[in-house]
Design an enzyme around this catalytic site. Structure first.
Site, short mmCIF file in Angstrom:
data_model
loop_
_atom_site.label_atom_id
_atom_site.label_comp_id
_atom_site.label_asym_id
_atom_site.label_seq_id
_atom_site.Cartn_x
_atom_site.Cartn_y
_atom_site.Cartn_z
N ASP A 29 0.83 -1.22 0.00
CA ASP A 29 0.00 0.00 0.00
C ASP A 29 0.86 1.27 0.00
OD1 ASP A 29 0.88 -0.41 2.57
OD2 ASP A 29 -0.93 0.37 3.51
N ASP A 51 1.50 2.90 7.42
CA ASP A 51 2.49 3.52 8.31
C ASP A 51 2.18 4.99 8.53
OD1 ASP A 51 3.76 1.12 8.48
OD2 ASP A 51 5.42 1.65 7.16
#
Length: 77
Positions: A29, A51
Site C-alpha cells: 500500500d 504507516d
C-alpha cells in the site's frame, strides 16, 4: 478524538499485518508522488498508507493527551 486516534493506529497496524500474512510480495500500500521536476526532484519519497496512518494518529493522540492534561490542570486551579 482519542477513539479516532486509537482507531487509526490499530487500523494501520492491522493493514500492515494483513499484507504481510496474505501477500507474498509483502506490504503493497505505497503511494509514490511524481513531482515533474519541481524543486529539482522527479519523485518524492514513497508513502506507506498504513504507516502514515499510524504516525499521524500517534501524533494526534499525543496532542490530545497534552490538551486533556492542560484542561484538567486548569479545572483544578
Amino acid at each position: 478524538g482519542m477513539r479516532w486516534a486509537f482507531a487509526g493506529i490499530l487500523g494501520g497496524g492491522l493493514g500492515n499485518q494483513i499484507d504481510r500474512v496474505f501477500r507474498p510480495d509483502g506490504v503493497v500500500d505505497f503511494l509514490s508522488v511524481k513531482f515533474y521536476g519541481i524543486f529539482g526532484m522527479q519523485r518524492f519519497a514513497a508513502f506507506n498508507v498504513a504507516d502514515s496512518s499510524i504516525v499521524v494518529s500517534g501524533i494526534l493522540l499525543v496532542i490530545l493527551i497534552i490538551l486533556q492534561e492542560r484542561r484538567s490542570h486548569e479545572q483544578e486551579a
